[in-house]
Design a protein around this motif. Structure first.
Motif, PDB file in Angstrom:
ATOM      1  N   LYS A 145      35.592 -20.718 -68.026  1.00 25.15           N
ATOM      2  CA  LYS A 145      34.219 -20.848 -67.530  1.00 25.15           C
ATOM      3  C   LYS A 145      33.207 -20.867 -68.682  1.00 25.15           C
ATOM      4  O   LYS A 145      32.358 -21.749 -68.741  1.00 25.15           O
ATOM      5  CB  LYS A 145      33.931 -19.677 -66.595  1.00 25.15           C
ATOM      6  CG  LYS A 145      32.606 -19.747 -65.892  1.00 25.15           C
ATOM      7  CD  LYS A 145      32.501 -18.599 -64.905  1.00 25.15           C
ATOM      8  CE  LYS A 145      31.076 -18.373 -64.504  1.00 25.15           C
ATOM      9  NZ  LYS A 145      30.941 -17.258 -63.577  1.00 25.15           N
ATOM     10  N   ASN A 198      39.025 -16.963 -57.799  1.00 23.37           N
ATOM     11  CA  ASN A 198      37.898 -17.565 -57.128  1.00 23.37           C
ATOM     12  C   ASN A 198      38.444 -18.314 -55.908  1.00 23.37           C
ATOM     13  O   ASN A 198      38.993 -19.392 -56.028  1.00 23.37           O
ATOM     14  CB  ASN A 198      37.225 -18.526 -58.125  1.00 23.37           C
ATOM     15  CG  ASN A 198      35.989 -19.153 -57.552  1.00 23.37           C
ATOM     16  OD1 ASN A 198      35.437 -18.655 -56.570  1.00 23.37           O
ATOM     17  ND2 ASN A 198      35.574 -20.255 -58.128  1.00 23.37           N
ATOM     18  N   ARG A 219      32.321 -16.366 -50.113  1.00 18.31           N
ATOM     19  CA  ARG A 219      31.931 -16.221 -51.518  1.00 18.31           C
ATOM     20  C   ARG A 219      30.759 -17.144 -51.792  1.00 18.31           C
ATOM     21  O   ARG A 219      30.770 -18.318 -51.383  1.00 18.31           O
ATOM     22  CB  ARG A 219      33.116 -16.569 -52.412  1.00 18.31           C
ATOM     23  CG  ARG A 219      33.009 -16.024 -53.805  1.00 18.31           C
ATOM     24  CD  ARG A 219      34.371 -15.659 -54.358  1.00 18.31           C
ATOM     25  NE  ARG A 219      34.283 -15.148 -55.718  1.00 18.31           N
ATOM     26  CZ  ARG A 219      34.171 -13.881 -56.020  1.00 18.31           C
ATOM     27  NH1 ARG A 219      34.085 -12.984 -55.075  1.00 18.31           N
ATOM     28  NH2 ARG A 219      34.118 -13.499 -57.289  1.00 18.31           N
ATOM     29  N   ARG A 220      29.797 -16.593 -52.475  1.00 20.01           N
ATOM     30  CA  ARG A 220      28.627 -17.409 -52.801  1.00 20.01           C
ATOM     31  C   ARG A 220      29.075 -18.679 -53.539  1.00 20.01           C
ATOM     32  O   ARG A 220      29.915 -18.629 -54.435  1.00 20.01           O
ATOM     33  CB  ARG A 220      27.697 -16.602 -53.703  1.00 20.01           C
ATOM     34  CG  ARG A 220      26.475 -17.369 -54.125  1.00 20.01           C
ATOM     35  CD  ARG A 220      25.484 -16.444 -54.762  1.00 20.01           C
ATOM     36  NE  ARG A 220      24.393 -17.202 -55.357  1.00 20.01           N
ATOM     37  CZ  ARG A 220      23.283 -16.665 -55.782  1.00 20.01           C
ATOM     38  NH1 ARG A 220      23.104 -15.367 -55.687  1.00 20.01           N
ATOM     39  NH2 ARG A 220      22.339 -17.403 -56.304  1.00 20.01           N
ATOM     40  N   GLY A 236      27.839 -10.269 -57.187  1.00 14.46           N
ATOM     41  CA  GLY A 236      27.258 -10.830 -58.412  1.00 14.46           C
ATOM     42  C   GLY A 236      27.331  -9.923 -59.625  1.00 14.46           C
ATOM     43  O   GLY A 236      26.659 -10.183 -60.634  1.00 14.46           O
ATOM     44  N   LYS A 237      28.131  -8.883 -59.600  1.00 16.13           N
ATOM     45  CA  LYS A 237      28.222  -7.932 -60.728  1.00 16.13           C
ATOM     46  C   LYS A 237      28.731  -8.635 -61.988  1.00 16.13           C
ATOM     47  O   LYS A 237      28.098  -8.597 -63.037  1.00 16.13           O
ATOM     48  CB  LYS A 237      29.175  -6.757 -60.381  1.00 16.13           C
ATOM     49  CG  LYS A 237      28.845  -6.012 -59.121  1.00 16.13           C
ATOM     50  CD  LYS A 237      29.807  -4.889 -58.858  1.00 16.13           C
ATOM     51  CE  LYS A 237      31.239  -5.297 -58.614  1.00 16.13           C
ATOM     52  NZ  LYS A 237      31.459  -5.992 -57.319  1.00 16.13           N
ATOM     53  N   THR A 238      29.903  -9.272 -61.838  1.00  8.87           N
ATOM     54  CA  THR A 238      30.502  -9.916 -63.011  1.00  8.87           C
ATOM     55  C   THR A 238      29.627 -11.066 -63.490  1.00  8.87           C
ATOM     56  O   THR A 238      29.431 -11.249 -64.695  1.00  8.87           O
ATOM     57  CB  THR A 238      31.924 -10.420 -62.666  1.00  8.87           C
ATOM     58  OG1 THR A 238      32.648  -9.325 -62.106  1.00  8.87           O
ATOM     59  CG2 THR A 238      32.652 -10.925 -63.878  1.00  8.87           C
ATOM     60  N   TYR A 239      29.075 -11.794 -62.524  1.00  6.23           N
ATOM     61  CA  TYR A 239      28.214 -12.932 -62.874  1.00  6.23           C
ATOM     62  C   TYR A 239      27.076 -12.476 -63.787  1.00  6.23           C
ATOM     63  O   TYR A 239      26.826 -13.066 -64.830  1.00  6.23           O
ATOM     64  CB  TYR A 239      27.660 -13.560 -61.586  1.00  6.23           C
ATOM     65  CG  TYR A 239      26.744 -14.737 -61.817  1.00  6.23           C
ATOM     66  CD1 TYR A 239      27.242 -16.027 -61.851  1.00  6.23           C
ATOM     67  CD2 TYR A 239      25.374 -14.543 -62.006  1.00  6.23           C
ATOM     68  CE1 TYR A 239      26.396 -17.109 -62.079  1.00  6.23           C
ATOM     69  CE2 TYR A 239      24.522 -15.605 -62.241  1.00  6.23           C
ATOM     70  CZ  TYR A 239      25.041 -16.893 -62.276  1.00  6.23           C
ATOM     71  OH  TYR A 239      24.195 -17.956 -62.506  1.00  6.23           O
TER      72      TYR A 239
HETATM   73  N1  LIG Z   1      22.903 -15.544 -59.499  1.00  8.73           N
HETATM   74  C1  LIG Z   1      23.920 -16.315 -59.154  1.00  8.73           C
HETATM   75  N2  LIG Z   1      23.813 -17.633 -59.150  1.00  8.73           N
HETATM   76  C2  LIG Z   1      24.854 -18.402 -58.796  1.00  8.73           C
HETATM   77  N3  LIG Z   1      26.058 -17.948 -58.450  1.00  8.73           N
HETATM   78  C3  LIG Z   1      26.228 -16.642 -58.442  1.00  8.73           C
HETATM   79  C4  LIG Z   1      25.189 -15.740 -58.796  1.00  8.73           C
HETATM   80  N4  LIG Z   1      25.639 -14.495 -58.715  1.00  8.73           N
HETATM   81  C5  LIG Z   1      26.933 -14.611 -58.332  1.00  8.73           C
HETATM   82  N5  LIG Z   1      27.278 -15.869 -58.164  1.00  8.73           N
HETATM   83  C6  LIG Z   1      28.595 -16.363 -57.708  1.00  8.73           C
HETATM   84  O1  LIG Z   1      29.004 -15.545 -56.628  1.00  8.73           O
HETATM   85  C7  LIG Z   1      30.366 -15.288 -56.687  1.00  8.73           C
HETATM   86  C8  LIG Z   1      30.559 -13.764 -56.689  1.00  8.73           C
HETATM   87  O2  LIG Z   1      29.966 -13.210 -57.836  1.00  8.73           O
HETATM   88  P1  LIG Z   1      30.723 -12.191 -58.769  1.00  8.73           P
HETATM   89  O3  LIG Z   1      32.074 -12.690 -59.079  1.00  8.73           O
HETATM   90  O4  LIG Z   1      29.849 -11.881 -59.899  1.00  8.73           O
HETATM   91  O5  LIG Z   1      30.808 -10.983 -57.786  1.00  8.73           O
HETATM   92  P2  LIG Z   1      31.371  -9.540 -58.052  1.00  8.73           P
HETATM   93  O6  LIG Z   1      30.391  -8.578 -57.548  1.00  8.73           O
HETATM   94  O7  LIG Z   1      31.791  -9.406 -59.459  1.00  8.73           O
HETATM   95  O8  LIG Z   1      32.608  -9.520 -57.077  1.00  8.73           O
HETATM   96  P3  LIG Z   1      34.116  -9.131 -57.291  1.00  8.73           P
HETATM   97  O9  LIG Z   1      34.383  -8.042 -56.367  1.00  8.73           O
HETATM   98  O10 LIG Z   1      34.859 -10.341 -56.895  1.00  8.73           O
HETATM   99  O11 LIG Z   1      34.330  -8.778 -58.694  1.00  8.73           O
HETATM  100  C9  LIG Z   1      30.899 -15.932 -57.942  1.00  8.73           C
HETATM  101  O12 LIG Z   1      31.499 -17.141 -57.614  1.00  8.73           O
HETATM  102  C10 LIG Z   1      29.657 -16.153 -58.760  1.00  8.73           C
HETATM  103  O13 LIG Z   1      29.788 -17.252 -59.610  1.00  8.73           O
END
Ligand SMILES: Nc1ncnc2c1ncn2[C@@H]1O[C@H](COP(=O)(O)OP(=O)(O)OP(=O)(O)O)[C@@H](O)[C@H]1O
Ligand SMILES: [Mg+2]
Length: 788
Positions: A310, A497, A533-534, A279-282
């Motif tokens: 998005k 994704n 993936r969430r 969830g970092k980027t999110y």
């Molecule tokens: N709080 C949230 N509510 C809903 N969906 C979420 C939430 N946090 C993350 N997600 C979803 O979970 C998935 C992974 O999140 P994200 O891409 O932010 O992860 P990351 O840590 O950036 O991973 P990566 O290694 O792929 O960069 C994404 O599809 C994102 O939309």
């Protein structure tokens, strides 16, 4: 055994305090024994009055590491060397320890036991040496300079003096030190040679004696160096000035000072630190979307496009800016860009720099470093693994920015399947992503799966255009078709994704352009982490290998914590290269880059990014007349596969037209149908890369020089579609784009993983009963859980 010509023998006069120390150093075994005899009389190299006769294989510099030799006083005295068959042979003198046991007296090996001969120096002279050593080098230099001629020297002194200066001219230490006074490494030997001539013409007896006493080595170099500096300052002011401006123009130290406007701001840096899929980027994007004005910096075009789509879909007007495309959305105050395209002039409320660990990337790292140092944003959100956390902390302390850290854990842990696919691709299941590290392997795997199972495969690899990768990803994610397996390269590690249930490593070795090496742990973690993936069909992820032998390495990688990065990338701006070029009007651009790399100065936290790719293009463009330095610089950054001669040919053609002020045309036939074999597929890939390069150039040079942008964009869309269609149909054996690259062995089935690494792992496995094996033995299906 005959006596050889007179040579100098080094004596060391030690104070009573130092006597034991020196003795222990010279004769460690003999005199450390409790039953040691009276030391001062028992050894032929020891004289009773705290005077050590140093055997020939020792020089004063031997004492520098172990003893505070400045407390000691050295003196040289003549001795005769061993002579065998009429040839002096110093090497035949026995080693020190054996001398202790085998040699009865000094005279046995031709040394002058009585020490001082003709050149003997009285104690007053020894004192004199200390005075010479402490004299102001400027004064010594002036005295030498003003002397009308040199004092007479004995032959033996002269010979030794030649040795001393020979050592000085070759001294790495002196050459390094000379850089500090702007005597370049290439000029140093000339300067040292002239210094020697100067010295020989002017030398004074006492200084010569002192140098002879010191002998060749670091001590003499240290004594001579400041005198040499004085000489150089007076003799070579122009050379010094030239080198100084060159070095100053290649100064990459303190890169944070390059961005004074960013430094004038008090920025808040938020480091979203955690594993993949946490969830970092999110979370960073949440802040981005709330801001009045924001910028998102992506490692890939694909990811920039994804964020662009998005956030626009969520009602935040956002433009897109990559090397190849500019999509301006009216009224937008946000922009999603590739990190190379980030503007350090605009002011933003929130900036996001994704995959910040890429700062350490050997080729592209400079773009992340520049974004971090130069962005004018009140808040900068960095997303990435913990590997660059400490160096970011260090940079923030230099820039004066506040650093806040937010830790993340994977939403659902990653599970390692210990069973593996047991070497059989028939064991693939719906939702699997098979990861292979070459285009060739990817097609072999696809061919095998489609031949032996009912599954159909989508493919993703680096040479595909982002649009095609995305089309393949969508095909894979969509439930309502038969394409339920993804075969991908490491290009899958970032930005897409994907609904992956299980990541299966076809192999864990990779050709790095030179040889096949194990895939680095950080990359294995990143790729494995794509599973589950969430919000996707598979929120819980699995990972495994095709072969049981690779499982241990996979587990090892997942267990490994991230290595801390010590240095991040830098590359000069055009202005810095231009300034530097002023010093070398006559060299080619490729040579200029080489010289820059040799002479640039960097702080300990930075490295100069690889510029092999740039140099290769620069060399090719050398024959193109009429390009300015800036044109060359920009052409060299064009996205081209330097190993693809067709793509290189088109780049040369573009540059030639541009240099001749002709409209740059695309002059490339458009394929009519999908690829029927691998060479047609390769041709489509190349064609798309050439079109993409044209678009990139049109954005980096004056637009009117590239008048066919619209046509090229349309062609690129068509080719990306043709590529997508071709891939879904592809069922042929792959060809190699690069004939020079070693091909993996083939077996009857047409696919065989590289064997060299297996042996390595097998060896490791034999060393102990591995976790993977134990679990396998217990027939455990699901094994280890990692929050990688
Ligand atoms: N709080 C949230 N509510 C809903 N969906 C979420 C939430 N946090 C993350 N997600 C979803 O979970 C998935 C992974 O999140 P994200 O891409 O932010 O992860 P990351 O840590 O950036 O991973 P990566 O290694 O792929 O960069 C994404 O599809 C994102 O939309
Ligand atoms: Mg992310």
């Amino acid at each position: 055994m005959a006596r050889g010509p007179a040579r100098n023998l080094l004596y060391l006069y030690s104070s009573r305090d130092n006597f034991t120390k020196v003795r222990a150093f010279l004769f460690p075994n003999r005199f450390h024994r409790a039953d040691s005899p009276n030391p001062s009389n028992s050894h032929p190299f020891l004289t009773p009055d705290s005077k050590f006769c140093i055997p020939p294989q020792f020089s004063p510099s031997h004492f520098t590491q172990s003893l505070n030799y400045r407390c000691l006083n050295f003196q040289r005295h003549p001795f005769s060397t061993l002579v065998e068959n009429g040839t002096p042979n110093l090497n035949s003198a026995p080693a020190l320890e054996s001398e202790v046991t085998e040699v009865d007296s000094i005279s046995d090996i031709g040394l002058d036991e009585n020490g001082p001969g003709n050149d003997n120096l009285e104690p007053e002279k020894r004192l004199n040496f200390a005075q010479i050593d402490s004299r102001d080098p400027v004064e010594i230099y002036k005295e030498l300079r003003d002397a009308s001629k040199s004092d007479k020297q004995s032959r033996s002194d002269w010979d030794l003096l030649i040795e001393v200066f020979r050592g000085f001219a070759k001294s790495g230490w002196a050459s390094n030190q000379a850089l500090a006074v702007y005597i370049g490494a290439s000029f140093f030997p000339t300067a040292a040679h002239k210094f020697r001539n100067f010295f020989f013409k002017k030398c004074k007896i006492d200084i010569v004696k002192y140098l002879v006493f010191l002998g060749p080595g670091i001590e003499a170099e240290k004594f001579l160096f400041p005198i040499f500096v004085e000489f150089c300052l007076e003799e070579f002011p122009d050379e010094i000035k030239r080198f100084r401006s060159m070095v100053e123009s290649a100064d990459l130290t303190k890169p944070h000072t390059w961005f004074p406007f960013a430094r004038a701001m008090k920025r808040k840096i938020v480091y979203h630190c955690g594993p993949t899929n946490s969830g970092k980027t999110y979370n960073a994007l949440q802040r981005f979307m709330e801001a009045k004005k924001g910028i998102y910096c992506s490692p890939l075009r694909l990811l920039a496009m994804e964020v662009f789509d998005k956030v626009n879909a969520l009602g935040v007007y956002c433009s897109l800016l990559t090397g190849q495309e500019k999509k301006f959305v009216p009224f937008s105050s946000h922009v999603a860009c590739t990190v190379e395209m980030v503007s350090v002039d605009e002011l933003y409320e929130v900036a996001v720099i994704d995959e910040i660990q890429m700062m350490a990337d050997p080729s592209r790292g400079y773009a992340w470093t520049r974004a971090l140092l130069g962005l004018k944003a009140d808040e900068i959100h960095l997303c990435g693994d913990p590997s660059v956390l400490n160096i970011v902390r260090k940079i923030c302390s230099e820039t004066g920015d506040e650093l806040v850290q937010q830790r993340y854990d994977r939403f659902k842990p990653l599970v390692v399947e210990a069973k593996t696919l047991l070497g059989d691709l028939k064991n693939v299941k719906s939702g699997d992503c098979i990861v292979a590290f070459s285009r060739r392997e990817i097609f072999e795997v696809k061919l095998a799966i489609e031949k032996y199972t009912k599954h159909r495969c989508c493919v993703i690899y680096g040479a595909l255009p982002p649009e095609t990768r995305r089309q393949q990803a969508n095909l894979f994610n969509d439930d309502n078709n038969e394409y339920d397996i993804l075969v991908a390269s490491d290009a899958v590690g970032m930005g897409l994704n994907l609904h992956i249930r299980r990541v299966v490593f076809y192999s864990l070795s990779k050709y790095n352009g030179d040889k096949t090496v194990p895939v680095p742990a950080s990359q294995v973690k990143q790729i494995a982490g794509r599973a589950g993936r969430r919000g996707s069909r598979y929120p819980e992820g699995l990972t495994t290998t095709l072969h049981l032998e690779d499982l241990d390495y996979l587990i090892e990688c997942l267990k490994k914590s991230f290595d801390e990065v010590k240095k991040v990338g830098l590359f000069p701006f055009f202005e810095q290269v231009e300034l530097f070029a002023g010093q070398f009007p006559d060299v080619t651009f490729a040579q200029l880059l080489e010289k820059f790399a040799e002479n640039c100065r960097l702080d300990g936290s930075y490295f100069l990014c690889h510029h092999h790719h740039i140099k290769k293009i620069a060399n090719m463009l050398e024959e193109v007349q009429g390009l300015s330095l800036e044109d060359r610089f920009n052409f060299c950054f064009a996205p081209v596969n330097i190993r693809d001669p067709k793509a290189m040919y088109h780049l040369l053609r573009f540059a030639s037209s541009y240099a001749h002020k002709l409209p740059v045309n695309i002059a490339m036939g458009m394929p009519k149908c999908t690829a029927r074999n691998d060479s047609e597929l390769l041709d489509l890939e190349t064609k798309h890369q050439v079109l993409s390069m044209y678009l990139w150039l049109s954005n980096h040079f004056e637009g009117e020089k590239f008048p066919y942008v619209k046509k090229v964009e349309a062609m690129a869309v068509d080719i990306a579609e043709l590529l997508g269609e071709s891939l879904t149909k592809a069922n042929w054996k792959p060809e190699s784009r690069n004939p020079g690259k070693p091909r993996q062995q083939e077996n009857e089935g047409g696919y065989e993983r590289p064997r060299s690494l297996i042996k390595l792992y097998e060896q490791k496995r034999q060393e102990g009963f591995s976790a993977g094996q134990k679990l396998e033995k217990n027939n455990a299906h699901l094994a280890l859980i990692y929050s990688t």
